[in-house]
Design a protein around this motif. Structure first.
Motif, PDB file in Angstrom:
ATOM      1  N   LYS A 155       1.388  -0.899  -0.078  1.00  0.00           N
ATOM      2  CA  LYS A 155       0.072   0.056  -0.085  1.00  0.00           C
ATOM      3  C   LYS A 155       0.972   1.590  -0.006  1.00  0.00           C
ATOM      4  CE  LYS A 155      -3.875  -2.165   2.147  1.00  0.00           C
ATOM      5  NZ  LYS A 155      -4.570  -1.777   3.073  1.00  0.00           N
ATOM      6  N   TRP A 156       2.115   0.845   0.680  1.00  0.00           N
ATOM      7  CA  TRP A 156       3.105   2.466   0.466  1.00  0.00           C
ATOM      8  C   TRP A 156       4.566   2.308   0.489  1.00  0.00           C
ATOM      9  CZ3 TRP A 156       6.588   2.888   4.180  1.00  0.00           C
ATOM     10  CH2 TRP A 156       6.131   1.576   5.515  1.00  0.00           C
ATOM     11  N   TYR A 157       4.932   2.975   0.175  1.00  0.00           N
ATOM     12  CA  TYR A 157       6.402   3.086   0.224  1.00  0.00           C
ATOM     13  C   TYR A 157       7.572   3.726   1.023  1.00  0.00           C
ATOM     14  CZ  TYR A 157       6.963   5.241  -4.209  1.00  0.00           C
ATOM     15  OH  TYR A 157       6.644   5.912  -5.275  1.00  0.00           O
ATOM     16  N   ILE A 158       8.615   4.561   1.182  1.00  0.00           N
ATOM     17  CA  ILE A 158       9.502   5.110   1.218  1.00  0.00           C
ATOM     18  C   ILE A 158      10.515   4.496   0.704  1.00  0.00           C
ATOM     19  CG2 ILE A 158      10.251   6.671   2.790  1.00  0.00           C
ATOM     20  CD1 ILE A 158       8.153   6.057   5.012  1.00  0.00           C
ATOM     21  N   ALA A 159      11.359   5.679  -0.215  1.00  0.00           N
ATOM     22  CA  ALA A 159      12.157   5.126  -0.560  1.00  0.00           C
ATOM     23  C   ALA A 159      13.650   6.523  -0.151  1.00  0.00           C
ATOM     24  CB  ALA A 159      12.165   5.359  -2.661  1.00  0.00           C
ATOM     25  N   PHE A 160      14.529   6.162   0.592  1.00  0.00           N
ATOM     26  CA  PHE A 160      15.305   7.269   0.794  1.00  0.00           C
ATOM     27  C   PHE A 160      16.582   7.067  -0.196  1.00  0.00           C
ATOM     28  CE2 PHE A 160      13.316   5.056   4.657  1.00  0.00           C
ATOM     29  CZ  PHE A 160      13.124   6.264   5.426  1.00  0.00           C
ATOM     30  N   THR A 161      16.708   7.941  -0.174  1.00  0.00           N
ATOM     31  CA  THR A 161      18.173   8.377  -1.370  1.00  0.00           C
ATOM     32  C   THR A 161      19.120   8.848  -1.393  1.00  0.00           C
ATOM     33  OG1 THR A 161      17.494  10.369  -1.813  1.00  0.00           O
ATOM     34  CG2 THR A 161      15.881   8.415  -2.564  1.00  0.00           C
ATOM     35  N   HIS A 162      20.399   8.979  -1.591  1.00  0.00           N
ATOM     36  CA  HIS A 162      21.754   9.866  -1.497  1.00  0.00           C
ATOM     37  C   HIS A 162      21.754  11.048  -2.167  1.00  0.00           C
ATOM     38  CE1 HIS A 162      22.192   7.988  -5.412  1.00  0.00           C
ATOM     39  NE2 HIS A 162      22.856   9.668  -5.503  1.00  0.00           N
ATOM     40  N   ASN A 163      20.370  11.436  -2.661  1.00  0.00           N
ATOM     41  CA  ASN A 163      20.088  12.667  -3.124  1.00  0.00           C
ATOM     42  C   ASN A 163      20.411  13.841  -2.050  1.00  0.00           C
ATOM     43  OD1 ASN A 163      20.992  11.404  -5.918  1.00  0.00           O
ATOM     44  ND2 ASN A 163      18.751  12.025  -6.457  1.00  0.00           N
ATOM     45  N   SER A 164      21.431  14.916  -2.167  1.00  0.00           N
ATOM     46  CA  SER A 164      21.020  15.968  -0.964  1.00  0.00           C
ATOM     47  C   SER A 164      20.152  16.963  -1.346  1.00  0.00           C
ATOM     48  CB  SER A 164      22.451  16.065  -0.522  1.00  0.00           C
ATOM     49  OG  SER A 164      22.987  15.604   0.310  1.00  0.00           O
ATOM     50  N   PHE A 165      19.685  18.347  -0.997  1.00  0.00           N
ATOM     51  CA  PHE A 165      18.969  18.981  -0.969  1.00  0.00           C
ATOM     52  C   PHE A 165      19.973  19.834  -0.339  1.00  0.00           C
ATOM     53  CE2 PHE A 165      16.480  17.697   1.967  1.00  0.00           C
ATOM     54  CZ  PHE A 165      15.767  19.188   2.788  1.00  0.00           C
ATOM     55  N   VAL A 166      20.209  21.539  -1.100  1.00  0.00           N
ATOM     56  CA  VAL A 166      20.150  22.645  -0.452  1.00  0.00           C
ATOM     57  C   VAL A 166      20.035  23.558   0.237  1.00  0.00           C
ATOM     58  CG1 VAL A 166      22.711  22.231  -1.368  1.00  0.00           C
ATOM     59  CG2 VAL A 166      20.697  23.117  -2.882  1.00  0.00           C
ATOM     60  N   ASP A 167      19.613  24.802   1.095  1.00  0.00           N
ATOM     61  CA  ASP A 167      19.433  25.149   0.929  1.00  0.00           C
ATOM     62  C   ASP A 167      19.178  27.044  -0.605  1.00  0.00           C
ATOM     63  OD1 ASP A 167      20.819  26.542   1.901  1.00  0.00           O
ATOM     64  OD2 ASP A 167      20.671  26.933   4.386  1.00  0.00           O
ATOM     65  N   ASP A 168      18.536  28.149   0.269  1.00  0.00           N
ATOM     66  CA  ASP A 168      18.967  29.073  -0.874  1.00  0.00           C
ATOM     67  C   ASP A 168      20.477  29.539  -0.676  1.00  0.00           C
ATOM     68  OD1 ASP A 168      16.283  28.965  -1.085  1.00  0.00           O
ATOM     69  OD2 ASP A 168      15.956  30.272   0.014  1.00  0.00           O
ATOM     70  N   GLN A 169      20.562  29.432   0.626  1.00  0.00           N
ATOM     71  CA  GLN A 169      22.780  29.743   0.838  1.00  0.00           C
ATOM     72  C   GLN A 169      23.814  29.005   0.451  1.00  0.00           C
ATOM     73  OE1 GLN A 169      20.075  29.860   4.226  1.00  0.00           O
ATOM     74  NE2 GLN A 169      19.877  32.419   3.041  1.00  0.00           N
ATOM     75  N   GLY A 170      22.821  27.938  -0.294  1.00  0.00           N
ATOM     76  CA  GLY A 170      23.719  26.905  -0.623  1.00  0.00           C
ATOM     77  C   GLY A 170      24.217  25.402   0.483  1.00  0.00           C
ATOM     78  N   SER A 171      23.521  25.155   1.424  1.00  0.00           N
ATOM     79  CA  SER A 171      24.168  25.146   2.531  1.00  0.00           C
ATOM     80  C   SER A 171      23.216  23.567   2.481  1.00  0.00           C
ATOM     81  CB  SER A 171      23.950  25.082   3.869  1.00  0.00           C
ATOM     82  OG  SER A 171      24.650  26.424   4.304  1.00  0.00           O
ATOM     83  N   GLU A 172      24.191  22.036   2.593  1.00  0.00           N
ATOM     84  CA  GLU A 172      23.708  20.740   2.322  1.00  0.00           C
ATOM     85  C   GLU A 172      22.037  20.615   3.746  1.00  0.00           C
ATOM     86  OE1 GLU A 172      24.912  16.741   2.519  1.00  0.00           O
ATOM     87  OE2 GLU A 172      25.470  18.013   0.986  1.00  0.00           O
ATOM     88  N   CYS A 173      21.313  20.131   3.106  1.00  0.00           N
ATOM     89  CA  CYS A 173      20.076  21.063   4.442  1.00  0.00           C
ATOM     90  C   CYS A 173      20.187  18.763   4.964  1.00  0.00           C
ATOM     91  CB  CYS A 173      19.109  21.363   4.044  1.00  0.00           C
ATOM     92  SG  CYS A 173      19.132  22.956   3.473  1.00  0.00           S
ATOM     93  N   GLY A 174      19.693  18.231   4.128  1.00  0.00           N
ATOM     94  CA  GLY A 174      19.422  16.630   4.428  1.00  0.00           C
ATOM     95  C   GLY A 174      19.028  16.071   3.389  1.00  0.00           C
ATOM     96  N   GLN A 175      18.765  15.077   3.235  1.00  0.00           N
ATOM     97  CA  GLN A 175      18.229  14.813   1.355  1.00  0.00           C
ATOM     98  C   GLN A 175      16.946  13.766   1.545  1.00  0.00           C
ATOM     99  OE1 GLN A 175      20.607  11.530   3.937  1.00  0.00           O
ATOM    100  NE2 GLN A 175      21.822  10.917   2.288  1.00  0.00           N
ATOM    101  N   TYR A 176      16.785  13.651  -0.490  1.00  0.00           N
ATOM    102  CA  TYR A 176      15.850  13.606  -1.004  1.00  0.00           C
ATOM    103  C   TYR A 176      14.817  12.201  -0.394  1.00  0.00           C
ATOM    104  CZ  TYR A 176      15.111  17.707  -3.252  1.00  0.00           C
ATOM    105  OH  TYR A 176      15.573  18.964  -4.110  1.00  0.00           O
ATOM    106  N   CYS A 177      13.612  12.164   0.251  1.00  0.00           N
ATOM    107  CA  CYS A 177      12.900  10.878   0.013  1.00  0.00           C
ATOM    108  C   CYS A 177      11.767  10.794  -1.186  1.00  0.00           C
ATOM    109  CB  CYS A 177      12.667  10.242   1.581  1.00  0.00           C
ATOM    110  SG  CYS A 177      11.622  10.880   2.009  1.00  0.00           S
ATOM    111  N   TYR A 178      11.422   9.726  -0.832  1.00  0.00           N
ATOM    112  CA  TYR A 178      10.451   9.512  -2.068  1.00  0.00           C
ATOM    113  C   TYR A 178       9.260   8.392  -1.371  1.00  0.00           C
ATOM    114  CZ  TYR A 178      13.139  11.548  -5.596  1.00  0.00           C
ATOM    115  OH  TYR A 178      14.729  12.489  -6.316  1.00  0.00           O
ATOM    116  N   SER A 179       7.734   8.851  -1.493  1.00  0.00           N
ATOM    117  CA  SER A 179       6.409   7.886  -1.304  1.00  0.00           C
ATOM    118  C   SER A 179       5.884   8.332  -2.000  1.00  0.00           C
ATOM    119  CB  SER A 179       6.351   8.311  -0.303  1.00  0.00           C
ATOM    120  OG  SER A 179       6.269   8.756   0.326  1.00  0.00           O
ATOM    121  N   ASN A 180       5.271   7.547  -1.813  1.00  0.00           N
ATOM    122  CA  ASN A 180       3.660   7.565  -2.594  1.00  0.00           C
ATOM    123  C   ASN A 180       2.328   7.943  -1.214  1.00  0.00           C
ATOM    124  OD1 ASN A 180       3.382   4.986  -0.809  1.00  0.00           O
ATOM    125  ND2 ASN A 180       1.804   3.420  -3.031  1.00  0.00           N
ATOM    126  N   ILE A 181       3.210   8.531  -0.317  1.00  0.00           N
ATOM    127  CA  ILE A 181       2.318   8.816   1.055  1.00  0.00           C
ATOM    128  C   ILE A 181       2.180   9.827   1.332  1.00  0.00           C
ATOM    129  CG2 ILE A 181       1.957   6.387   1.737  1.00  0.00           C
ATOM    130  CD1 ILE A 181       4.442   6.799   4.077  1.00  0.00           C
TER     131      ILE A 181
END
Length: 183
Positions: A155-181
């Motif tokens: 019924k649901w999944y969560i995919a934890f990834t290695h892809n990071s995202f950065v804030d407006d100041q260019g600092s790494e904030c964390g990693q993306y995850c994907y889900s269908n929930i």
């Protein structure tokens, strides 16, 4: 770190992985067709760089979440501790041949599990392993960063990834995850 889990048989792992793919992956996506569909754990891979085969890049109807450390962990921590979940990884060839001068960095889970293996694990153990991995440097992780978590009814999944995202100041904030929930 001690935790309880069950390695499913190759046959059961294959069936469960295929069910996950049938339910959640866009199998017509170019990346899936080119890099994922035919990869087997006993393949021999030759070449430079990384193998570009991440199921999360081909998930259908997924929602991208930037709240890796808060929302996804909060969701898993809110499950009944005895709920059984499945964990799987991106399939990687076990045998790699790199040209001279190239080094291979193996995914953490390949130290413990075959990449085409599916694990059955209780929610509380999974939460503890994922928290351990999140707070550990690469190389000391158990599962690593690219982990697919789902429950037996698909019924649901969560995919934890290695892809990071950065804030407006260019600092790494964390990693993306994907889900269908909605986390």
């Amino acid at each position: 770190m001690k935790f309880d889990f069950e390695k499913l048989s190759k046959e059961d792992s294959h069936k469960i992985r295929q069910n996950f793919i049938d339910m959640f992956v866009d199998t017509s996506h170019d990346l899936f067709v080119k890099y994922i569909r035919d990869v087997k754990a006993d393949d021999i891979w030759e070449g430079y760089g990384h193998i570009a085969s991440y199921l999360f890049a081909c998930l259908k109807n997924s929602v991208s979440h930037k709240e890796y450390t808060s929302k996804a962990f909060e969701y898993l921590n809110g499950l009944n501790n005895n709920d059984t979940l499945f964990v799987m990884f991106d399939v990687r060839p076990a045998k790699r041949i790199y040209p001279d001068g190239c080094r291979s960095i193996a995914e953490p889970y390949t130290k413990y599990f075959d990449s085409d293996m599916v694990l059955r694990i209780k929610a509380d153990d999974l939460y503890n392993v994922l928290m351990h991995d999140y707070n550990s440097p690469v190389g000391n992780q158990i599962f690593g960063e690219d982990v697919y978590v789902f429950e037996p009814s698909f019924k649901w999944y969560i995919a934890f990834t290695h892809n990071s995202f950065v804030d407006d100041q260019g600092s790494e904030c964390g990693q993306y995850c994907y889900s269908n929930i909605t986390l």
